[in-house]
Structure formats: structure tokens, C-alpha cells
Design a protein around this motif. Sequence first.
Motif, PDB file in Angstrom:
ATOM      1  N   ASP A   1     -40.152 -24.427  12.648  1.00 22.06           N
ATOM      2  CA  ASP A   1     -41.552 -24.509  12.238  1.00 22.06           C
ATOM      3  C   ASP A   1     -42.205 -25.760  12.808  1.00 22.06           C
ATOM      4  OD1 ASP A   1     -41.791 -22.200  10.814  1.00 22.06           O
ATOM      5  OD2 ASP A   1     -41.154 -23.081   8.917  1.00 22.06           O
TER       6      ASP A   1
ATOM      7  N   MET B   1     -46.630 -20.080  14.268  1.00 26.84           N
ATOM      8  CA  MET B   1     -47.321 -19.536  13.116  1.00 26.84           C
ATOM      9  C   MET B   1     -46.976 -20.352  11.898  1.00 26.84           C
ATOM     10  SD  MET B   1     -48.595 -16.309  13.962  1.00 26.84           S
ATOM     11  CE  MET B   1     -48.150 -14.788  13.427  1.00 26.84           C
TER      12      MET B   1
ATOM     13  N   GLN C   1     -34.884 -18.761  20.908  1.00 32.99           N
ATOM     14  CA  GLN C   1     -35.022 -17.340  21.223  1.00 32.99           C
ATOM     15  C   GLN C   1     -35.967 -16.653  20.252  1.00 32.99           C
ATOM     16  OE1 GLN C   1     -31.084 -17.624  20.775  1.00 32.99           O
ATOM     17  NE2 GLN C   1     -31.203 -18.818  22.629  1.00 32.99           N
TER      18      GLN C   1
ATOM     19  N   GLY D   1     -42.237 -20.104   5.604  1.00 36.39           N
ATOM     20  CA  GLY D   1     -41.868 -20.554   6.931  1.00 36.39           C
ATOM     21  C   GLY D   1     -40.453 -20.135   7.284  1.00 36.39           C
ATOM     22  N   HIS D   2     -39.989 -20.592   8.446  1.00 34.79           N
ATOM     23  CA  HIS D   2     -38.642 -20.246   8.874  1.00 34.79           C
ATOM     24  C   HIS D   2     -37.600 -20.920   8.000  1.00 34.79           C
ATOM     25  CE1 HIS D   2     -40.895 -19.292  12.553  1.00 34.79           C
ATOM     26  NE2 HIS D   2     -40.007 -18.330  12.646  1.00 34.79           N
ATOM     27  N   ILE D   3     -36.415 -20.295   7.950  1.00 37.10           N
ATOM     28  CA  ILE D   3     -35.303 -20.929   7.259  1.00 37.10           C
ATOM     29  C   ILE D   3     -34.991 -22.256   7.948  1.00 37.10           C
ATOM     30  CG2 ILE D   3     -32.870 -20.708   6.656  1.00 37.10           C
ATOM     31  CD1 ILE D   3     -33.445 -17.606   6.750  1.00 37.10           C
ATOM     32  N   VAL D   4     -35.031 -22.216   9.281  1.00 33.26           N
ATOM     33  CA  VAL D   4     -34.830 -23.446  10.049  1.00 33.26           C
ATOM     34  C   VAL D   4     -36.173 -24.161  10.135  1.00 33.26           C
ATOM     35  CG1 VAL D   4     -34.076 -24.403  12.235  1.00 33.26           C
ATOM     36  CG2 VAL D   4     -33.048 -22.311  11.376  1.00 33.26           C
TER      37      VAL D   4
ATOM     38  N   GLU E   1     -40.452  -8.199  10.283  1.00 32.41           N
ATOM     39  CA  GLU E   1     -40.954  -9.409  10.932  1.00 32.41           C
ATOM     40  C   GLU E   1     -40.251 -10.652  10.375  1.00 32.41           C
ATOM     41  OE1 GLU E   1     -44.100  -9.936  12.886  1.00 32.41           O
ATOM     42  OE2 GLU E   1     -43.465 -12.016  12.983  1.00 32.41           O
TER      43      GLU E   1
ATOM     44  N   GLY F   1     -36.450 -14.860  11.340  1.00 32.64           N
ATOM     45  CA  GLY F   1     -35.639 -15.866  10.656  1.00 32.64           C
ATOM     46  C   GLY F   1     -36.373 -16.532   9.519  1.00 32.64           C
ATOM     47  N   ARG F   2     -37.186 -15.737   8.809  1.00 29.70           N
ATOM     48  CA  ARG F   2     -37.930 -16.350   7.703  1.00 29.70           C
ATOM     49  C   ARG F   2     -37.239 -16.159   6.368  1.00 29.70           C
ATOM     50  NH1 ARG F   2     -42.049 -15.911  11.368  1.00 29.70           N
ATOM     51  NH2 ARG F   2     -43.425 -17.709  11.334  1.00 29.70           N
TER      52      ARG F   2
ATOM     53  N   VAL G   1     -38.570 -14.264  18.468  1.00 25.70           N
ATOM     54  CA  VAL G   1     -38.896 -12.844  18.605  1.00 25.70           C
ATOM     55  C   VAL G   1     -40.168 -12.573  17.811  1.00 25.70           C
ATOM     56  CG1 VAL G   1     -36.568 -11.998  18.984  1.00 25.70           C
ATOM     57  CG2 VAL G   1     -37.395 -12.271  16.659  1.00 25.70           C
ATOM     58  N   ALA G   2     -40.677 -11.367  18.043  1.00 22.58           N
ATOM     59  CA  ALA G   2     -41.823 -10.863  17.298  1.00 22.58           C
ATOM     60  C   ALA G   2     -42.969 -11.869  17.288  1.00 22.58           C
ATOM     61  CB  ALA G   2     -41.396 -10.485  15.873  1.00 22.58           C
ATOM     62  N   SER G   3     -43.529 -12.191  16.141  1.00 22.44           N
ATOM     63  CA  SER G   3     -44.732 -13.031  16.117  1.00 22.44           C
ATOM     64  C   SER G   3     -44.462 -14.404  16.723  1.00 22.44           C
ATOM     65  CB  SER G   3     -45.234 -13.171  14.685  1.00 22.44           C
ATOM     66  OG  SER G   3     -44.212 -13.704  13.878  1.00 22.44           O
ATOM     67  N   ASP G   4     -43.245 -14.927  16.514  1.00 26.36           N
ATOM     68  CA  ASP G   4     -42.925 -16.233  17.095  1.00 26.36           C
ATOM     69  C   ASP G   4     -42.974 -16.170  18.614  1.00 26.36           C
ATOM     70  OD1 ASP G   4     -42.521 -17.162  14.560  1.00 26.36           O
ATOM     71  OD2 ASP G   4     -40.370 -16.711  14.591  1.00 26.36           O
ATOM     72  N   LEU G   5     -42.387 -15.082  19.148  1.00 28.66           N
ATOM     73  CA  LEU G   5     -42.368 -14.915  20.595  1.00 28.66           C
ATOM     74  C   LEU G   5     -43.805 -14.813  21.121  1.00 28.66           C
ATOM     75  CD1 LEU G   5     -40.833 -14.385  23.205  1.00 28.66           C
ATOM     76  CD2 LEU G   5     -40.790 -11.978  22.607  1.00 28.66           C
ATOM     77  N   ARG G   6     -44.593 -13.999  20.424  1.00 26.59           N
ATOM     78  CA  ARG G   6     -45.982 -13.821  20.877  1.00 26.59           C
ATOM     79  C   ARG G   6     -46.744 -15.136  20.794  1.00 26.59           C
ATOM     80  NH1 ARG G   6     -45.963  -9.312  17.210  1.00 26.59           N
ATOM     81  NH2 ARG G   6     -47.545 -10.423  16.035  1.00 26.59           N
TER      82      ARG G   6
ATOM     83  N   PHE H   1     -38.911  -5.897  18.463  1.00 23.72           N
ATOM     84  CA  PHE H   1     -38.669  -7.325  18.696  1.00 23.72           C
ATOM     85  C   PHE H   1     -39.890  -8.071  19.220  1.00 23.72           C
ATOM     86  CE2 PHE H   1     -34.348  -5.977  18.184  1.00 23.72           C
ATOM     87  CZ  PHE H   1     -33.840  -7.003  17.427  1.00 23.72           C
ATOM     88  N   THR H   2     -40.958  -7.337  19.629  1.00 27.29           N
ATOM     89  CA  THR H   2     -42.163  -8.063  20.012  1.00 27.29           C
ATOM     90  C   THR H   2     -43.237  -7.899  18.960  1.00 27.29           C
ATOM     91  OG1 THR H   2     -42.961  -6.154  21.261  1.00 27.29           O
ATOM     92  CG2 THR H   2     -41.753  -7.839  22.479  1.00 27.29           C
ATOM     93  N   ASN H   3     -43.270  -6.724  18.345  1.00 25.80           N
ATOM     94  CA  ASN H   3     -44.375  -6.472  17.440  1.00 25.80           C
ATOM     95  C   ASN H   3     -43.955  -5.553  16.298  1.00 25.80           C
ATOM     96  OD1 ASN H   3     -46.911  -6.506  16.435  1.00 25.80           O
ATOM     97  ND2 ASN H   3     -47.802  -5.208  18.013  1.00 25.80           N
ATOM     98  N   PRO H   4     -43.067  -6.039  15.415  1.00 22.71           N
ATOM     99  CA  PRO H   4     -42.648  -5.189  14.297  1.00 22.71           C
ATOM    100  C   PRO H   4     -43.836  -4.908  13.393  1.00 22.71           C
ATOM    101  CG  PRO H   4     -41.949  -7.443  13.951  1.00 22.71           C
ATOM    102  CD  PRO H   4     -42.523  -7.394  15.321  1.00 22.71           C
TER     103      PRO H   4
ATOM    104  N   LYS I   1     -52.021 -10.151  16.361  1.00 19.30           N
ATOM    105  CA  LYS I   1     -51.990  -8.702  16.198  1.00 19.30           C
ATOM    106  C   LYS I   1     -50.977  -8.004  17.101  1.00 19.30           C
ATOM    107  CE  LYS I   1     -55.196  -8.203  13.113  1.00 19.30           C
ATOM    108  NZ  LYS I   1     -54.937  -7.603  11.805  1.00 19.30           N
ATOM    109  N   GLY I   2     -50.474  -8.708  18.084  1.00 13.82           N
ATOM    110  CA  GLY I   2     -49.516  -8.073  18.984  1.00 13.82           C
ATOM    111  C   GLY I   2     -50.171  -7.132  19.972  1.00 13.82           C
TER     112      GLY I   2
END
Lengths: 241, 437, 291
Positions: A14, A1, A79, A7-10, C283, C288-289, A81-86, C274-277, A221-222
Motif C-alpha cells: 500500500d 488504490m 506482481q 488495504g493490502h495485507i502487506v 478482486e 492480496g487484500r 494483479v487486477a486493480s493494482d495492476l491497472r 486477473f486484470t479486471n475481476p 473501471k478496467g
Amino acid sequence: MNGKEGGHIVQRFDAQLGSLKDLVLEMGRLVLQQVRDAAQALEEGDTGLARQVVHRDRDINTLDMKGQELCLELLATRQPVASDLRFVMAMSQAVNNLERAADETKKLGYVVSRVYGENDLQPIPSLFQDARHMAASAVELLEDALEAVEELDVDKAVAVVQGDEQLNEAFHAGLRRLATFLFEDPRNVRHVIEAVFVLKALERVGDHATNLAEFVIYAVKGKDVRYVKAEHLSSGFLDAG
Amino acid sequence: MSDDNPSSAGAPRRRTIDAVRASLPRRYAKERRFRLTGRLAVLTGLAFVGSLFLSIILNGYTGFEQTYLKVQVTFDQEALDPEGRRDPAALAGADYAALVKRAMQAAFPDVSGRSELRELFGMVSSGAEYQLQDMVKADPSLVGTTRDLWLIASDDVDMVMKGHIDRRVPEDQRRVSDRVLGWLDVLEKKGAVDTRFNWRFFTNGDSREPELAGIGGAVMGSFYTLLVCLVISFPIGVAAAVYLEEFAPKNRLTDLIEVNINNLAAVPSIVFGLLGLAVLINFFGMPRSAPVVGGLVLALMVLPTIIIAGRAALKSVPPSIREAALGVGASKMQTVFHHVLPLAMPGMMTGMIIGMAHALGETAPLLMIGMVAFVVDVPKGFFDPSTLLPVQIYLWADSPERAFVEKTAAAIIVLLAFLIAMNALAVYLRKRFERRW
Amino acid sequence: MNATMGTLSDAATGVAGRADAMDGLRIRNFSGTVGEVTVANPRMRTRGVDVYYGDKHAIKNVTLDIGSNEVIAMIGPSGCGKSTFLRCLNRMNDTVEGCRVTGHITLDDKDVYDRQMDPVVLRAQVGMVFQKPNPFPKPIYDNIAYGPRIHGIAASRAELDEIVESSLRRAGLWDEVKDRLDQPGTGLSGGQQQRLCIARAIAVSPEVILMDEPCSALDPIATAKIEELIDELRQNYTICIVTHSMQQAARVSQRTAYFHLGDLIEVGETTQIFTNPRHKLTEDYITGRFG
């Protein structure tokens, strides 16, 4: 994304997500070219072009491996999670689907070689009439799906899912028409069977494009919408808890 | 970029490493100079301490020895016990000084004349008669016999033997006359002069005669005083530290108390002596010169030290231990007494011992409560008049006799030994019970 | 405040119900917690909890149920109030100077901050494990036996022995230390020390165990052992764990609560979080944003 504000801290994370998307888009463009070329070969009976199509599938397989590797690396090292994982999961599936779409174009290439490579019997002129139309729609679907991937645009993705219905209808109409060819002259049977393969392959390309769009919806959208009827895909449904 | 100036073409800017290398010698030189000054400072300090200790020990070690003269003493039946009943009262009351005089006369029969005889008799300490008295008291059968006895020499003889009186000095500027020196030489030739370890120094009380003076009374006085001080200050100090650190609410009042405790630690000790004089002696009518009063005053003096050390020890117990105890449901009180206090104890003990060492070396407040008196008897309780070690040192340092110089130094050695032992104990306790977490 | 006691059960209807029942009691700072804050079988409940450190508003109007036999993880950036919230549950904040707690916290429907509730009794029911392993510098046996002893749980030495053994067994430490129960607990390795602390907490048979970043000082293997232990303990205890490691929260918990600057932003099933907050802050934090 990547590309999203904040963006990500790391930043390397990104960058990795970005390169994964770029790879998917590159692969998508290649597959698109394959479909177009296959359709052209079919249209013109160009066996040379058909052989090219078959040959180029290898490049796509290489990209497939690279894509899966990149996904694995992201999962192992970041690792997500959430939107990144999706997103990673969606891209992994997208790569998979594009590879299978490419396989379908390879099948088209074989058909062209078989039909036009043997000089004993020319196919009837209107045999691939429906295939032409379907190929055009499939190309359009795939283009739209890739655009949805590029922009992570849910609306475009929904349009792709809904557009696939028309392709499916065209497929069934094509099958009915091929049946009439059989009634007209049973000697057509061999070519008709090949034509069925062609239609099926194009229909599958459309399905894979649809899957691509569905994974875009999942990433953003998950929601897993693979088994939701296309007409239910409204923005109200996607945003509900 | 011409070839005649190749150096400027390559690297016009100096590289970091060159700059670092260039500055290195200066940096190291600076460091060496700093280390050197540090070492010098330490050495200077050590030199001062060393010379102090050396001078004290050189002056003092002879204080632990005493010269004795061997004389043939006749325990004359006529003089001691004319009725022959061996009555202890009569034996105790007899004139032993005469025995000593007679014995000395017998040793030097050709001495005559009042002043000569006085000098002769003066070679032996006035304590010699008590020596004889004690012997007879212990064994009445001695009466009527004649014995070779080692009698305590007077301080002047002692000084001569230890070399503190210089024979080369003209006679009129010397405490000891040529005659006495002559007799001493005679005795020495006969092997009748000996220097032995001076047990009396540790058992006797104070005395006007240096050869009889001892620190026994002062040591006992210090012991009783410190005992009182310890018994009073430790429980109060620990209780105050625990309450202030663990239970007291943090407000203006406790802040004020804390500031005052810190200030009290810096109050000149003589002020505590004044307090003792005003309150304990004048108001409560406690006896002067008594260890109980000294102990109370010293307890007041060391309380701030003990409280501050105790609070520091409590503070050093990690909060995680308190949390752990509270977390399993211990009450505040249980937390403190089961976990915090035991862990803080070594630190508190250290503070207490340091405080006691401080008290042991303290003189000023004791002067105010009359502990500077001349006390001959060794105190037998908390209410007997007594002196303390540092006070004894102060008194002796004030005395004119040459022999008291070495007594003073010897007493200082004893005091230092006690202080070092106490500090060593504190260090040992800290190391032994120190916990790591 | 006691007047609102009756509304506690009503509040179980959810966010909206809570807002209706308790509106007007105090100014709300934030009540937009996303997700289901209530559960069907709560062990502890908090309703509109605010915590102040002097002037600092550390926890803002937090309402959350902690269900029986669940592991609930609290995550959030440093200073978000998750540890503060945890320490409210067994009144460890009482010991902090200038700390003020308002609102309602109940344990089995008894008000934790009621005058009648003795913190000692509460802490016997709500045990705690801390960030740094903090065994008492005493023998292992005494570490475990301390709680039962001061509470008078064991009637005899034999009974005490049994409690010590079973606690150590449940903490998975028995086989490692059974031969050296008389040696100080501080001599164990970090992971063993932390399991010893867990054993110490369960020796008084609490209902709830609070864990404040229990693995932050441990290596991955020791961490894995603790996580396995947490999973086993869930059979008998309710566990609230504060952790900085989101992976850990994801691994051990069934529900996850995300705190941000004193607000409870989102609560939900751990897999959902952890998959869809649902909240943007959640999120952004877990992906890690921002830090």
C-alpha cells in the motif's frame, strides 16, 4: 488504490502504491506550474521566465525516471494483479504523459525566446490572443485531471475527457484566426508559424491531460476508453459488463 | 544527573543480556542435574540387567559341560550273549548295568561291603549302561572285547568336579562321602576324569537324573507349539487387522471390537490357559500336553498383540499411497493388497515376531493344559505329549538336586538366546524393509 | 434426481437458465456466481453440487462446466472448498467418512454419481495428481505400468513397455529416467517425482486430469517444468488444477474459478479475472487484500 477501505495485507505494498501516486501528483503540480509560467511568459513576453520554464524541464525528466523505476519495481516485486495492476499501468502512463506535456511547455518557452528575444520585429498584439484562452483551458483540464488522479474519481475523469473537446474546438478556431493574419500582412508569416506551434503545444497539453483522465478510468473501471467517443462516456457504459 | 552517581544516570534499567547472563549458570546447573539423574536411572537399569545376566551365566555355563570317568569295560561274552548268535533282541535285553558294576569293581578291587559298593557304583550315572547298550547295538563285534571307555559320571561326582560341593564341609553334611572323594582323587591322578561339552543337554529329553536331563524335548515342544501358534495367529491376525483398519465401517460395533481387542491384550495369560482347558480339552477332547493345544492357546494369547501391531503398521502407511492407487483407478481391494499391505508388512512381521517371542516365554497358560508334565521322550509331532522351554525351566527349578541348578540356568541361557535372536530378527526386518517417504 | 437429467442440456443456456430449470429442487444457498459458468464444448459439467462433511456445508450449490482441452484453475483461500470440489469430480470424496455429495456431475453426459457408474471406471477416465508427489515405493517402470496393468489395457509386455515409454515421454521424464526404470520412483527428485505421478496418471489415458496443488512442494524450476508440461498436455487432456499460487493459475489456465467459503464466486477467462475481476471478493483475494 491506497486510501480505499481494506488495504493490502502487506502494508508496504500500500505504501509503495501511495508513493507512486504522490510522485505522479507532484509531477502533475510541476507540469501545471510549467504551463502557467509558459502562458505568463507568452502573455508578458518575459523571456527570462521562458528560460526558467525550459530549464525546469530537467526536474520533470528526473521525476519521470523515478516514476518509471517505481512502476518497474512494483511490477517486479509485487506482481500486482487486477486493480493494482491497472493502477500501476495507469500511473506509468500518467508519468509518461506528464513528461510529454512538460515537453510541450518547453516548446512554448522556446517560442517565447524566439519571438521576444529578437528585437527586430514586434509581434502584432493579438497574435497570442487565442493562446491565452487555450492556456487557461489547458490549465483547467490539467488541474481537473490531477484531481481525478488524486481521488481516483471517474466522474471528474469523464468531465476532463469531455472538456478536451472544447479545447480542440478552440485550437481549430485559433488556426482559422491565424490564417486571417496571414491574409492581412504576409510579413506576419514567421510569427504566425510560431503561434501555430504555440496552439499545437497547448492542444497537446490538453490531450495529455485527457490521457491522464482516461487512465484513471482504466485503473478504476478496467475499461480502455482511449478510442471511445467522449459523448459515449456515461456511467451506464462504464459499468456495463 | 549529578556526577557523583554516574551509574544510575546511564542505564537505570538492566539490559536483557545481563539478565540472561545472570540466569545462565542456574539454567545450566539444572540441565546438568537432570542429565545426571537420567544417566543414573539408565545405569541402575543396566546394573540390574547386568547382574541378572551375570548370575544366570555364572550359574549356567557349567551346565553345558559334563564330567566323564574313564573305566576299562569288558564286554563279557558270557554276560551279554551266552549263545554267541549276536541276536539284536538278546543283545538289547542283556544286563549292561552288571558290566558297569564289574568294570568299577575292577578299577577298585579292594572295595567290599554292600554300602561301599553301592557308593562305588553310584559314581557312574545310571545312563552309563545305556551308553554301553547303544555302543553294542551300533557295533555288535564289541562283544568279547575290552575297552577303555569314558562313562558318564553321576551328578554328585559332576558337582564335585565343578566345585559345587565343598570338600571342607563335614562329611555328615555333605552329599558325597570321603570314600567317594578318595576314589575320585585316585581316578583323577590316573587321568581318568575329564569334563567335556555336554551334547546330551541339547538332544535328551527330561530325566530324573540331572546328568542325563536335556532340553531337546522342550526345544522340540516349543518348536511345534510355536509353529501351530504362528500358522494360526498370523493369518488370522493380519486378516483381522486389514479388515478392521481398511474395510470395516466405523460404527459402534467396530468400536466395541477395537476396545475388546485392546482389553484382550491385557488379559492375564493364565485365563487363556483356562479357556484352552475348558474348551479345547474338555469340550473338544483334544489331547493334554500336546503342542497343538498349547499352540492354539498361545495363538489366542498373541492374537491381540498381532492385530494391534498390524493395525499400527497399516496406519503408518501414508494416505498419499492409498490416494495414489485409488487415483489411477485401483479398487479398494487392489489398493490394500498391492500397496498398503506390502508396505505394512515389515511392521506386521515385527509385531508377529515380538508376539512369538512373547509366546515362547509364556508358562502360565501351559500349566492349565497339562504341559507341565514330566516328559522324557522328545516329541515327534503335534500330538505327542511335550514340555516347552519355560515349563522345563520351571520344572527343573523345582527339583531338589544341586545339579539341576546349573541345568536350570543353562536352559534359561538357551531361552534368552532364542528370545534375543528373535528380537534381533525383528529389529533387522524393521530396519531392512523400513521405507522412507 | 434422475428426473433432472433432462435439464442438464437446457442449463447450458447459462446462469438464468439453470436457475429456472432447477428451482424448487432444493434450497439455494448461493447462486450468484459471476461470469459464464458454461462453455461451448464441455467435458464435465456440474450442476447445483453441494458437498457436506457431516454437518459442515463444504460446497454450496456450485454449477460449473469444464471445457474440453482447457486448463481451468480453481483458486481461493484455504478451506474455500476448491480441493473438495476437485475431489468430487473423480469421487475421491467417496473415501472420506461422512462426506455427502448432492447435485449432478457429468462426464461426457454420463452421471458420475449414478449407481451405474463404477468409481474405478470413473477414475480411469478422470486421473488425479496430488499435492505431495506420491510415487509408489516401487520401480519407476512399475509406477507407470500399474494403472494399465490393473485395467488390463496392455495386451503384451511390449505394449506395456510402449505405454510406459510414451507416458514418460509425454511427461518429459523419459530422457531423465530411461536408464534407471528399475530403480524406485521414490529416489527421484521432488519435481521428477511429480512428473512421474503425472506420467502415471496419463498412462491410463484419462480424459480429464485433476491436479491438487501439484507444485506446492516444488522449487521454481521444477514448477516451471510442470507448468510447461500442463501446457503441452492441454492438447490431449482437460485439466483442472487447484492452486494456491495465483501467479500459477494466471500462467497455466485459460479459465479461472474463484471459490470462497464453499461458494463459487466468479468464473471467467483467466486474463479477465486477473486484470479486471468483476466480483469484489475475487478482486480482494487476488490483489492480496484478505487471506
